[in-house]
Design a protein around this motif. Structure first.
Motif, mmCIF file in Angstrom:
data_model
loop_
_atom_site.group_PDB
_atom_site.id
_atom_site.type_symbol
_atom_site.label_atom_id
_atom_site.label_comp_id
_atom_site.label_asym_id
_atom_site.label_seq_id
_atom_site.Cartn_x
_atom_site.Cartn_y
_atom_site.Cartn_z
ATOM 1 N N HIS A 1 0.829 -1.200 0.000
ATOM 2 C CA HIS A 1 0.000 0.000 0.000
ATOM 3 C C HIS A 1 0.867 1.255 0.000
ATOM 4 O O HIS A 1 0.696 2.169 0.808
ATOM 5 C CB HIS A 1 -0.955 0.003 1.189
ATOM 6 N N SER A 2 1.817 1.274 -0.901
ATOM 7 C CA SER A 2 2.684 2.424 -1.098
ATOM 8 C C SER A 2 2.709 2.715 -2.597
ATOM 9 O O SER A 2 1.987 2.098 -3.376
ATOM 10 C CB SER A 2 4.092 2.139 -0.565
ATOM 11 N N ALA A 3 3.503 3.675 -3.022
ATOM 12 C CA ALA A 3 3.619 4.001 -4.440
ATOM 13 C C ALA A 3 4.988 4.620 -4.693
ATOM 14 O O ALA A 3 5.637 5.119 -3.776
ATOM 15 C CB ALA A 3 2.502 4.953 -4.872
ATOM 16 N N LYS A 4 5.390 4.598 -5.951
ATOM 17 C CA LYS A 4 6.728 5.074 -6.322
ATOM 18 C C LYS A 4 6.770 6.593 -6.415
ATOM 19 O O LYS A 4 5.959 7.219 -7.094
ATOM 20 C CB LYS A 4 7.150 4.458 -7.657
ATOM 21 N N LEU A 5 7.751 7.180 -5.718
ATOM 22 C CA LEU A 5 7.993 8.609 -5.776
ATOM 23 C C LEU A 5 9.159 8.908 -6.705
ATOM 24 O O LEU A 5 10.127 8.149 -6.776
ATOM 25 C CB LEU A 5 8.308 9.159 -4.383
ATOM 26 N N VAL A 6 9.062 10.021 -7.430
ATOM 27 C CA VAL A 6 10.154 10.469 -8.300
ATOM 28 C C VAL A 6 10.459 11.928 -7.973
ATOM 29 O O VAL A 6 9.625 12.648 -7.411
ATOM 30 C CB VAL A 6 9.781 10.326 -9.794
ATOM 31 N N GLU B 1 7.153 13.839 -6.438
ATOM 32 C CA GLU B 1 5.821 13.572 -6.964
ATOM 33 C C GLU B 1 5.682 12.072 -7.172
ATOM 34 O O GLU B 1 6.676 11.353 -7.300
ATOM 35 C CB GLU B 1 5.590 14.288 -8.295
ATOM 36 N N TYR B 2 4.439 11.609 -7.228
ATOM 37 C CA TYR B 2 4.242 10.197 -7.525
ATOM 38 C C TYR B 2 4.420 9.934 -9.010
ATOM 39 O O TYR B 2 4.057 10.750 -9.859
ATOM 40 C CB TYR B 2 2.856 9.738 -7.065
ATOM 41 N N ASP B 3 4.985 8.793 -9.297
ATOM 42 C CA ASP B 3 5.194 8.361 -10.671
ATOM 43 C C ASP B 3 3.843 7.981 -11.279
ATOM 44 O O ASP B 3 3.183 7.052 -10.814
ATOM 45 C CB ASP B 3 6.143 7.160 -10.679
ATOM 46 N N VAL B 4 3.435 8.688 -12.324
ATOM 47 C CA VAL B 4 2.131 8.425 -12.936
ATOM 48 C C VAL B 4 2.104 7.072 -13.641
ATOM 49 O O VAL B 4 1.030 6.602 -14.046
ATOM 50 C CB VAL B 4 1.747 9.546 -13.927
ATOM 51 N N PHE C 1 -3.175 12.464 -12.746
ATOM 52 C CA PHE C 1 -2.957 13.716 -12.025
ATOM 53 C C PHE C 1 -2.036 13.541 -10.816
ATOM 54 O O PHE C 1 -1.844 14.470 -10.043
ATOM 55 C CB PHE C 1 -4.299 14.299 -11.565
ATOM 56 N N GLY C 2 -1.474 12.333 -10.662
ATOM 57 C CA GLY C 2 -0.555 12.088 -9.557
ATOM 58 C C GLY C 2 -1.231 11.717 -8.266
ATOM 59 O O GLY C 2 -0.602 11.750 -7.202
ATOM 60 N N MET C 3 -2.513 11.345 -8.325
ATOM 61 C CA MET C 3 -3.267 10.973 -7.133
ATOM 62 C C MET C 3 -3.286 9.466 -6.938
ATOM 63 O O MET C 3 -3.335 8.712 -7.917
ATOM 64 C CB MET C 3 -4.724 11.439 -7.239
#
Length: 346
Positions: free
Chosen positions: A54-59, A69-72, A80-82
């Motif tokens: 339950h995480s996401a990749k940041l760039v 920002e989150y990697d789209v 939109f990066g959400m």
């Protein structure tokens, strides 16, 4: 006499080595029978979650205020990066929009998207909405964001959706700039890696180090935060100015602004962040910004009941998000911002 002295020293050292090896063997044996847990890189995570679930990749962002920002391209992230489903910029007729700004707490690090307070609120509102009315609660939380980064993201993206309500989730580390938290996260990852190496060599030494870090982390955190909450400091000033800007945007755009203040998940009866909490609440009162302080409802439970991981004092689990959603729903009802099933939608 000298030979006798050195012989006694070697005898003592040898005895200590044998005793330590016996303790290590005892620990390993207890772990084999599941009597005590096996320590790994996640066991040392005192100041933040190392859970990859339950995480996401940041760039790295080209925008210095955002910093990250989150990697789209991450499947959990929309264009939109959400961390949310896809949306159109324009809402359909009868749709009310709420945007939730915040950091990893709002993002819901460690919990499924449907269990975040934004999605729990969305579900609850739509269950009570009359025919022809629906709600979209958009999750704009980004791990590591400070209040000024949240303001920047709102102005760049969230504002485009013309929200009716803006929720700003405030965590006690929000004065710290996003880029600084990114560096801290990198240092934490190295510490966790070093701890994992130590744990592979000796569970006994790893246990000793883990308990030492746990015992000193609260004191270290408090000493670090003093500089960020100093009234004249650049970082606290950034919080003040960001909240003022949110207030002005609410007046200009006509949306309703509310701040949700999340407590750090330490002992609520002797809350070590109480001074900083009062400083935040005083600011919101001075700016005439509505807020929901979650310390009191959280205090009905022990702090560790809210943790997504045993040693993570920052990120609330599903229970913590559920309480936040319930309080937000009650607030919106009391503020007269909701239409109920027995009312007519105009």
């Amino acid at each position: 006499m000298i030979k006798s002295f050195f012989f006694n020293v070697l005898l003592i050292l040898g005895s200590l080595v044998i005793f330590t090896l016996m303790l290590e063997g005892g620990v390993r044996l207890a772990q084999a029978f599941d009597l005590v847990p096996v320590l790994d890189r996640k066991s040392l995570s005192v100041l933040g979650s190392t859970s990859e679930e339950h995480s996401a990749k940041l760039v790295v962002s080209k925008n210095s205020v955002l910093a990250l920002e989150y990697d789209v391209n991450d499947p959990q992230i929309n264009r939109f990066g959400m961390r949310d489903r896809p949306y159109e910029l324009s809402a359909s007729q009868g749709v009310s929009r709420i945007v939730a700004m915040g950091d990893s707490v709002t993002f819901g690090l460690g919990v499924a998207l449907e269990n975040t307070y934004s999605k729990k609120l969305e579900l609850a509102l739509n269950q009570e909405a009359p025919a022809g009315q629906s709600f979209q609660v958009m999750n704009f939380g980004v791990s590591g964001y400070s209040t000024d980064s949240e303001l920047e993201l709102f102005q760049l993206k969230a504002r485009l959706f013309k929200p009716d309500v803006v929720v700003v989730g405030y965590a006690m580390n929000d004065p710290i700039h996003t880029s600084s938290l990114a560096l801290a996260a990198a240092a934490t990852m190295k510490t966790d890696t070093d701890f994992e190496t130590l744990a592979k060599k000796s569970q006994l030494l790893a246990w000793a180090k883990m308990n030492w870090v746990k015992a000193t982390s609260g004191l270290n955190a408090m000493s670090v935060y003093e500089s960020f909450y100093a009234i004249e400091s650049e970082r606290w000033t950034s919080v003040v100015e960001s909240m003022k800007s949110f207030k002005l945007l609410a007046q200009d755009d006509g949306f309703h602004l509310v701040v949700v203040v999340f407590p750090v998940l330490y002992d609520f009866e002797d809350y070590p962040f109480e001074g900083y909490r009062q400083q935040v609440l005083t600011l919101l009162n001075e700016l005439d910004i509505d807020y929901i302080d979650l310390l009191d409802p959280y205090s009905e439970f022990r702090a560790d009941k809210f943790r997504v991981m045993q040693n993570d004092a920052w990120h609330p689990n599903e229970l913590g998000h559920k309480i936040a959603a319930d309080k937000l729903q009650s607030y919106l009802e009391d503020a007269g911002l909701l239409v109920h099933k027995n009312e007519t939608v105009k």
